[in-house]
Design a protein around this motif. Structure first.
Motif, mmCIF file in Angstrom:
data_model
loop_
_atom_site.group_PDB
_atom_site.id
_atom_site.type_symbol
_atom_site.label_atom_id
_atom_site.label_comp_id
_atom_site.label_asym_id
_atom_site.label_seq_id
_atom_site.Cartn_x
_atom_site.Cartn_y
_atom_site.Cartn_z
ATOM 1 N N HIS A 1 0.986 -0.982 0.077
ATOM 2 C CA HIS A 1 -0.098 -0.066 0.089
ATOM 3 C C HIS A 1 0.898 1.196 -0.103
ATOM 4 N N PRO A 2 0.495 2.579 -0.348
ATOM 5 C CA PRO A 2 1.077 3.564 -0.178
ATOM 6 C C PRO A 2 1.951 3.854 1.400
ATOM 7 N N THR A 3 1.286 3.317 2.191
ATOM 8 C CA THR A 3 1.842 3.538 3.380
ATOM 9 C C THR A 3 2.970 2.457 3.703
ATOM 10 N N GLY A 4 3.369 1.483 2.782
ATOM 11 C CA GLY A 4 4.317 0.898 2.947
ATOM 12 C C GLY A 4 3.845 -0.635 3.420
ATOM 13 N N GLU A 5 2.593 -0.757 3.975
ATOM 14 C CA GLU A 5 2.211 -1.824 4.510
ATOM 15 C C GLU A 5 2.000 -2.912 3.408
ATOM 16 N N THR A 6 2.218 -4.506 3.708
ATOM 17 C CA THR A 6 2.060 -5.371 2.670
ATOM 18 C C THR A 6 0.493 -5.425 2.270
ATOM 19 N N LYS A 7 0.535 -5.573 0.964
ATOM 20 C CA LYS A 7 -0.775 -5.423 0.196
ATOM 21 C C LYS A 7 -1.387 -7.021 0.085
ATOM 22 N N PRO B 1 -6.768 -11.166 -3.676
ATOM 23 C CA PRO B 1 -6.504 -12.063 -4.786
ATOM 24 C C PRO B 1 -5.342 -11.590 -5.659
ATOM 25 N N LEU B 2 -4.734 -12.525 -6.300
ATOM 26 C CA LEU B 2 -3.520 -12.640 -7.027
ATOM 27 C C LEU B 2 -3.782 -12.366 -8.574
ATOM 28 N N THR B 3 -3.173 -11.478 -8.999
ATOM 29 C CA THR B 3 -3.464 -11.335 -10.407
ATOM 30 C C THR B 3 -2.142 -11.164 -11.267
ATOM 31 N N ALA B 4 -2.276 -11.815 -12.318
ATOM 32 C CA ALA B 4 -0.640 -11.945 -13.079
ATOM 33 C C ALA B 4 -0.519 -10.688 -13.580
ATOM 34 N N GLN B 5 0.414 -9.782 -13.459
ATOM 35 C CA GLN B 5 0.853 -8.468 -13.914
ATOM 36 C C GLN B 5 2.278 -8.524 -14.380
ATOM 37 N N ASP B 6 2.282 -7.436 -15.302
ATOM 38 C CA ASP B 6 3.832 -7.255 -15.679
ATOM 39 C C ASP B 6 4.041 -5.985 -14.756
ATOM 40 N N ILE B 7 5.544 -6.107 -14.251
ATOM 41 C CA ILE B 7 6.129 -5.026 -13.440
ATOM 42 C C ILE B 7 6.977 -4.231 -14.296
ATOM 43 N N VAL C 1 5.947 -1.116 -4.830
ATOM 44 C CA VAL C 1 6.632 -2.224 -4.980
ATOM 45 C C VAL C 1 7.877 -2.507 -4.406
ATOM 46 N N ALA C 2 8.234 -3.503 -3.998
ATOM 47 C CA ALA C 2 9.483 -3.874 -3.235
ATOM 48 C C ALA C 2 10.221 -4.783 -4.194
ATOM 49 N N VAL C 3 11.262 -4.509 -4.787
ATOM 50 C CA VAL C 3 12.119 -5.625 -5.522
ATOM 51 C C VAL C 3 13.144 -5.987 -4.663
ATOM 52 N N LEU C 4 13.009 -7.337 -4.384
ATOM 53 C CA LEU C 4 13.826 -7.976 -3.305
ATOM 54 C C LEU C 4 15.263 -8.140 -3.645
ATOM 55 N N ARG D 1 7.457 -10.355 -15.341
ATOM 56 C CA ARG D 1 6.299 -10.744 -16.601
ATOM 57 C C ARG D 1 5.415 -11.545 -15.893
ATOM 58 N N SER D 2 4.145 -11.236 -16.143
ATOM 59 C CA SER D 2 3.114 -11.960 -15.532
ATOM 60 C C SER D 2 3.261 -12.522 -14.024
ATOM 61 N N ARG D 3 3.567 -11.698 -13.326
ATOM 62 C CA ARG D 3 3.898 -11.959 -11.646
ATOM 63 C C ARG D 3 2.663 -12.078 -11.063
ATOM 64 N N PRO D 4 2.084 -13.165 -10.324
ATOM 65 C CA PRO D 4 1.049 -12.770 -9.528
ATOM 66 C C PRO D 4 1.029 -12.122 -8.354
ATOM 67 N N LEU D 5 0.468 -11.099 -8.202
ATOM 68 C CA LEU D 5 0.490 -10.195 -7.096
ATOM 69 C C LEU D 5 -0.903 -9.699 -6.877
ATOM 70 N N PRO D 6 -1.139 -9.238 -5.497
ATOM 71 C CA PRO D 6 -2.337 -8.411 -5.262
ATOM 72 C C PRO D 6 -2.307 -7.297 -6.495
ATOM 73 N N GLU D 7 -3.283 -6.949 -6.958
ATOM 74 C CA GLU D 7 -3.733 -5.836 -7.954
ATOM 75 C C GLU D 7 -2.996 -4.449 -7.408
ATOM 76 N N LEU D 8 -2.086 -4.048 -8.271
ATOM 77 C CA LEU D 8 -1.638 -2.617 -7.929
ATOM 78 C C LEU D 8 -2.342 -1.634 -8.614
ATOM 79 N N ALA D 9 -2.322 -0.506 -7.814
ATOM 80 C CA ALA D 9 -3.025 0.686 -8.465
ATOM 81 C C ALA D 9 -1.916 1.786 -8.384
#
Length: 424
Positions: free
Chosen positions: A324-330, A333-339, A365-368, A352-360
């Motif tokens: 979330h914008p606060t930094g808390e983990t979102k 449901p998981l949706t395949a998304q390109d980052i 995002v944290a790239v680990l 690519r096609s990474r399953p994550l909670p839908e981003l807005a």
């Protein structure tokens, strides 16, 4: 990440991208490395500066008792700026100019010659001056490649070192040690990501066996130290730090027991395995859209802070988490998304096609696992600015204390490196 948002180190408008290094984690990784090697052998652990050469971080590592391995004149300058004493530094560049060699030898920095021509340059320099440098030769044990050809440095045709099994090289190496009593070290580095531990240990075993042959052939113990490089692979699939330094040393004991007799001093050159999992990159999502019915999140993190992942995604995959914008983990449901990143070419994709909670828009995002070779090795395409990097520690009260490791680049810096400094 929440603490960084609260302290305005991350801000959708003013700081949409930043790198973070877990300094507590770095200290724990260094401690694990130290404890893996027996106290009965003399070991100097040198951090491979190329993994993350930010000078305040090098200073932190120096405080943890690390030495520093420099693979270029720039990294040598960074190591010196961090306060490493010359005897704590190893200069391993495969392309050292005469001026760079003279500087290293005058300072007393350890030098590993990459080839016979470089060795001749060192010999010429030492005819006119003395040096306190530990000097060795890098050999290529030619044990083969791991699963990533680009990071396998002990193949039959690797550009690094003197190929041990090529015709005539053993005799030339033996003669080099015979003619140069100041040549007292041996160096090998087998590879890193994609190289299994047994392959790495086999390469070091061949290196130790070669040292024994040289000493036996000369009738004296001229080679007194072996630089075994680094190369421990990193698990990009989980938080697990496997295979770990203990497992690595166990393989070395199996394949190269002569390394642990106490007859040789040892230098290691780990970097990737010490830093990668102790860092992450945080980026805001600026826009979202779909193409071919696939959701795409356009973020501020791309090839400029994760070049290896963008250009070799199968070899260098990175995990991504949604916040979330606060930094808390979102969650949800998981949706395949390109980052996607911000650079102007189609391949600028972190995932690519990474399953994550839908981003807005406005999410983070944290790239680990990006503590090495990512935000510390920026790619300047499209005039992207280098982001700020912060070290983080857990405070006594449970909060997070941040330390600036690199200031965010400004437009003035960008224009200067673009040539405006030479304009009248």
């Amino acid at each position: 990440m929440s603490a960084a948002v609260q302290q305005r180190l991350l801000d959708a408008d003013d700081a949409p991208l930043a790198g973070f290094v877990d300094l507590d984690g770095v200290a724990a990784s260094v401690a694990a490395l130290r404890s893996a090697f027996p106290s009965s052998v003399s070991v100097q652990h040198a951090f491979a500066a190329k993994a993350n050469p930010l000078v305040p971080l090098l200073l932190e590592l120096r405080g943890l008792g690390m030495g520093c391995e420099a693979a270029s004149a720039g990294e040598l300058a960074q190591a010196l700026a961090a306060g490493f004493a010359p005897e704590q530094i190893v200069f391993d560049s495969p392309l050292k100019t005469r001026a760079e060699l003279r500087q290293a030898l005058e300072l007393g920095v350890a030098v590993n010659a990459d080839n016979f021509q470089e060795l001749a340059r060192i010999d010429t320099i030492l005819t006119t001056r003395s040096s306190n440098s530990r000097i060795g030769i890098r050999i290529n044990p030619q044990v083969g490649a791991g699963s990533i050809a680009h990071s396998s440095t002990a193949t039959a045709t690797s550009k690094f070192g003197i190929a041990l099994e090529d015709t005539g090289n053993f005799a030339r190496l033996l003669q080099a040690y015979r003619e140069h009593p100041w040549l007292t070290w041996l160096h090998a580095h087998v590879g890193s990501q994609g190289c299994p531990l047994d392959l790495i240990a086999q390469g070091i075993a061949k290196t130790v066996a070669f040292a024994e042959k040289v000493n036996a052939g000369l009738g004296r113990r001229q080679i007194v130290g072996i630089d075994i490089g680094g190369g421990l692979p990193v698990d990009f699939d989980s938080d697990d730090s496997a295979p770990g330094f203990d497992a690595y040393v166990a393989r070395l004991r199996d394949h190269a027991p002569g390394l642990f007799t106490g007859d040789y001093r040892i230098i290691t050159e780990f970097g990737h395995s010490l830093l990668s999992k102790n860092g992450f990159t945080a980026a805001y999502v600026e826009y979202t859209k779909t193409a071919g019915e696939l959701p795409i999140a356009i973020t501020h993190a791309g090839a400029h802070v994760a070049a290896r992942t963008v250009f070799q995604p199968d070899s260098w995959p990175l995990r991504v988490s949604a916040h979330h914008p606060t930094g808390e983990t979102k969650t949800g449901p998981l949706t395949a998304q390109d980052i996607a990143g911000p650079l102007c070419f189609a391949g600028d994709m972190i995932a690519r096609s990474r399953p994550l909670p839908e981003l807005a828009p406005g999410d983070l995002v944290a790239v680990l696992d990006t503590g090495a070779y990512c935000f510390s090795a920026p790619y300047h395409f499209n005039g992207m600015l280098e982001p700020a990097v912060y070290g983080a520690r857990t405070a006594a009260d449970g909060g997070i204390d941040f330390q600036l490791l690199r200031s965010a680049e400004t437009m003035d810096h960008l224009l200067s490196r673009s040539g405006t400094d030479v304009m009248s």
